[in-house]
Design a protein around this motif. Sequence first.
Motif, mmCIF file in Angstrom:
data_model
loop_
_atom_site.group_PDB
_atom_site.id
_atom_site.type_symbol
_atom_site.label_atom_id
_atom_site.label_comp_id
_atom_site.label_asym_id
_atom_site.label_seq_id
_atom_site.Cartn_x
_atom_site.Cartn_y
_atom_site.Cartn_z
ATOM 1 N N GLN A 284 0.881 -1.540 0.121
ATOM 2 C CA GLN A 284 -0.156 0.039 0.279
ATOM 3 C C GLN A 284 1.412 1.234 -0.030
ATOM 4 O O GLN A 284 0.155 1.926 -0.620
ATOM 5 N N VAL A 304 -2.528 -6.437 -3.244
ATOM 6 C CA VAL A 304 -3.366 -5.738 -1.984
ATOM 7 C C VAL A 304 -4.553 -6.273 -1.752
ATOM 8 O O VAL A 304 -5.187 -6.722 -0.685
ATOM 9 N N ASP B 118 -4.860 -3.321 7.568
ATOM 10 C CA ASP B 118 -4.027 -2.570 6.517
ATOM 11 C C ASP B 118 -3.800 -0.999 6.731
ATOM 12 O O ASP B 118 -3.826 -0.237 7.649
#
Lengths: 496, 132
Positions: A284, A304, B118
């Motif tokens: 990312q 991702v 994330d």
Amino acid sequence: MERVINSLRGRLLAVVLLINAALAPLLYLGLSRIVEEGYADLFVNSVRSYSRMVADQLEAVPSQDFAARSQDVLDDFAVSGLVVFAQIEDGTKRVRSAVSQLPAPGRGEDFHFHEHSDQAYYISHSVKRDDHEVVLRLGFDETPTLEQIAAAKRRVLAAVLAFALVSTVLAIALSRVIARPVVRLREAAKRIARGEVSTELLQHSSIAEMRELSHHLEHMRRELVGTSERLQSEIREREASEGKRLELERRLQHRERIATIGTLAGGMAHEFNNIMTPILLYSQLALNGTAQNGALASDLKRIVAAAHRARSLVNRILTFSREMDSQEARVFTLAPTVAEALALVRAIMPANIEIVVDPLEDTPPVSGDPGQLHQVVVNLCLNAYHAMRVAGGRLTLRLGAAEHAGKGGARERYAMLQVADTGHGMEPAVMQHIFDPFFTTREVGEGTGLGLSVVHGIVTSMGGSIQVESAPGRGARFTVLLPVATALEPAATDVA
Amino acid sequence: MASIVVVDDEADVGDAIRRVLEHSGFEVRAVNDAEAGLRAIEERPPDIVVTDVIMPRMNGLELVKILRTRFPRVRVIAISGGGSLGIQTYKPDAISTHAYLAAVREVGAQEILTKPFDMDELLAAVRRQLPN
Ligand SMILES: Nc1ncnc2c1ncn2[C@@H]1O[C@H](COP(=O)(O)OP(=O)(O)O)[C@@H](O)[C@H]1O
Ligand SMILES: [Mg+2]
């Protein structure tokens, strides 16, 4: 034949026949002898008195003209038929009756009846005359007496034969009477040997020993039947408890296997997540530093996306390992949770699958995590869906209460959840393994093989049990039983 | 500029977090165990501590407890991989990381993040804890 001879009746009969065979001739001979002797004595006696009578008459004959006069006397007697020979000897002078049918015998006198085969009995008698004695010789016909004897003997024979016959018939009848209870006893014993152990052995017989024997045998039979029933019920009990033990062992093994795999999966997930974190973050980060429309950016986006997919896969595996965790338990009823899960299920079911919900009645409250129960319902319904996806069918959901003996024998109450389908069903070989983690019959990538082991883990962690009934082509029915929560249910195991 | 201390025994993870946070303009110090983390915090208390929970020797739970008493103003974001303690320490009754995370929240961590998270999730959690 041999059987007949060896049988009790045969033996009895044989003995009677043997006795008859030995006894009848003896009897016949003896009786004949008596008859013969009787007749002979009678004959001899009458012959002797007869001849004395003749001698007396002759003594009375006057001396003059003796020859002619005695001839007349003799003739008179001879005519009577009994005398077949009559003669007077006076020195060398002989006067013989003209009626004599026989010649003068060559011998003197007979002593026994039928001493010779000439059928005549000769007897001499001295007759006193004035100055001397003359000899009177008479011969008598033996034939009528012989005939009488023969007739008498025939009667004796008939009587003996009749006796033999009657005694044989009696023996047959008697042997039957004696053998009947024995035969019946034998038949009863045969039936018992064939397994009809309730056959009575008691026999009604007029023979006391028979009665007693059958009485004792019957007593023995009852004892033995009782003993064998006791033994059989003991064996059944033992088999049952052995079955229970095996079942427990099997469940324990299954739990252990799940626990082991669960822990392994948990450990792996931990490592895996540690690896996934930098992959996600770095890709990312890199994506942020590149032009959004370039080829590099699209490659990085793929990384991702793949990492996200990997994360969701790990989460699925974790759902499975997490069932080992102690969740926060609370008391709740099944109906609202099931209704919620059902809404989700309805959303994915195609039109060819009918959903039937038996009224979601209020079931007794259970203790556990409603979220987990949600998962149970969804997993079971999804499996049913997969089993009916091609052919369509009916999914039936049912809630209820059940009661059966729990540990310790006391009756325990359970809330019941049933999910049934009309899908393709399962072979027994498949059924054995459906609760095993990673067991699936579905295509690679389609099934995880974790659905039912998660269900099993959740259900057992709630203290419940799950059962499946299924046959190929006959659909499947899963029954979940969850113990009813008691008011004082302790909170789930502490976390820290 | 907010200062952050990152504690994770997995260097890869710690570095990745550091890189992301630095990229977003934070001042980051990353260390590989709880004792080093404590020393760094004592040296100069940060605004936020991002710490792994399951670590050898001193674990994140103890670190958070100490921070709560000695540095009550420092915000804590606890992170952990799901699953159990890890293969090395695998045992049938291993306490799951969920139990740890729950415990960490109990002793006072403000945020819980489960790996793999994330960038957005991490930054969102950090921003929530920043006074502004
Ligand atoms: N309702 C059902 N009808 C027929 N087979 C079933 C049913 N539920 C489960 N199974 C069998 O059990 C296996 C394991 O099920 P599950 O543990 O849920 O894993 P998965 O669904 O991922 O295969 C399935 O692959 C299937 O063979
Ligand atoms: Mg499934």
